[in-house]
Scaffold this motif. Sequence first.
Motif, PDB file in Angstrom:
ATOM      1  N   THR A  32       0.862  -1.177   0.000  1.00  0.00           N
ATOM      2  CA  THR A  32       0.000   0.000   0.000  1.00  0.00           C
ATOM      3  C   THR A  32       0.911   1.244   0.000  1.00  0.00           C
ATOM      4  O   THR A  32       1.813   1.330   0.842  1.00  0.00           O
ATOM      5  CB  THR A  32      -0.824   0.022   1.303  1.00  0.00           C
ATOM      6  N   ARG A  84       2.791   4.671   0.689  1.00  0.00           N
ATOM      7  CA  ARG A  84       2.918   5.548   1.851  1.00  0.00           C
ATOM      8  C   ARG A  84       3.131   6.971   1.347  1.00  0.00           C
ATOM      9  O   ARG A  84       3.674   7.170   0.260  1.00  0.00           O
ATOM     10  CB  ARG A  84       4.137   5.162   2.688  1.00  0.00           C
ATOM     11  N   PRO A  89       6.847  -9.848   3.157  1.00  0.00           N
ATOM     12  CA  PRO A  89       5.637 -10.278   2.439  1.00  0.00           C
ATOM     13  C   PRO A  89       4.353  -9.809   3.116  1.00  0.00           C
ATOM     14  O   PRO A  89       3.289  -9.788   2.475  1.00  0.00           O
ATOM     15  CB  PRO A  89       5.741 -11.808   2.458  1.00  0.00           C
ATOM     16  N   PHE A  90       4.425  -9.452   4.399  1.00  0.00           N
ATOM     17  CA  PHE A  90       3.244  -8.949   5.103  1.00  0.00           C
ATOM     18  C   PHE A  90       3.377  -7.452   5.391  1.00  0.00           C
ATOM     19  O   PHE A  90       2.663  -6.905   6.238  1.00  0.00           O
ATOM     20  CB  PHE A  90       3.049  -9.701   6.426  1.00  0.00           C
ATOM     21  N   ARG A  99       1.201  -0.161   9.514  1.00  0.00           N
ATOM     22  CA  ARG A  99       0.195  -0.588   8.540  1.00  0.00           C
ATOM     23  C   ARG A  99       0.480  -1.991   8.016  1.00  0.00           C
ATOM     24  O   ARG A  99      -0.096  -2.411   7.007  1.00  0.00           O
ATOM     25  CB  ARG A  99       0.108   0.397   7.372  1.00  0.00           C
ATOM     26  N   CYS A 137       0.439  -6.120   7.870  1.00  0.00           N
ATOM     27  CA  CYS A 137      -0.735  -7.005   7.904  1.00  0.00           C
ATOM     28  C   CYS A 137      -1.028  -7.508   9.317  1.00  0.00           C
ATOM     29  O   CYS A 137      -0.164  -8.101   9.952  1.00  0.00           O
ATOM     30  CB  CYS A 137      -0.479  -8.205   6.989  1.00  0.00           C
ATOM     31  N   SER A 159      -2.662 -16.255   9.122  1.00  0.00           N
ATOM     32  CA  SER A 159      -2.321 -16.781   7.788  1.00  0.00           C
ATOM     33  C   SER A 159      -1.262 -17.863   7.864  1.00  0.00           C
ATOM     34  O   SER A 159      -1.409 -18.924   7.252  1.00  0.00           O
ATOM     35  CB  SER A 159      -1.751 -15.694   6.882  1.00  0.00           C
TER      36      SER A 159
END
Length: 156
Positions: free
Chosen positions: A48, A50, A110-111, A116, A118, A124
Amino acid sequence: MMKKAQNEVREITRNKKDIREVDLDEMHYLTAVIKETLRLHPILPLLTPRESCRDAKIQGYDIAVGTQVFINVWAIGRDPGLWDNPEEFHPERFLTSSIDFKGHNFRFIPFGAGRRGCPGISFSITTIKLVLAKLLHYFDWTLPDGTRGVDLESWT
Ligand code: HEM
């Protein structure tokens, strides 16, 4: 590699009826396989964006307020300056490293990372591990129609 992961799973679950969540902690090679998969194939290749909330100077560069940054997780995961033989699927690289899924090391995110990042990491990873462990525990997998593992290498 699949055989190695399968041996690990079957060794840990040898005298048990089913695989439980507590068994997953011992599956270090399976964890390394999941990390290596997410390194090469991150589910969100671009995080996402920034945006800077004020003017700043970073390493000598002036960053104006409102500047957006796109973080290319896919490229970071394959950067030869950060990884040895980055295009190679080699789970062992994670066995000797303390890099986790949580974004503490910016080489492997990866997360995502930070506030912010995951919030679904634990859910998961536990789910992926449990499903994979069960698939490896109960079934022997082969490729169809004489396809060899080496034929899949170009897919990475
Ligand atoms: C393998 C599975 C998953 C991967 C690889 C993944 C990856 C990500 C990534 C890369 C982000 C953006 C982080 C950032 O910009 O720094 C994100 C955000 C998010 N993820 Fe996941 N995710 C997964 C599963 C889940 C699950 C299962 C849930 C919920 C149960 C979840 C909930 C969220 C939420 C709510 C955000 C937005 C956080 C925010 O913007 O503050 N994710 N995820």
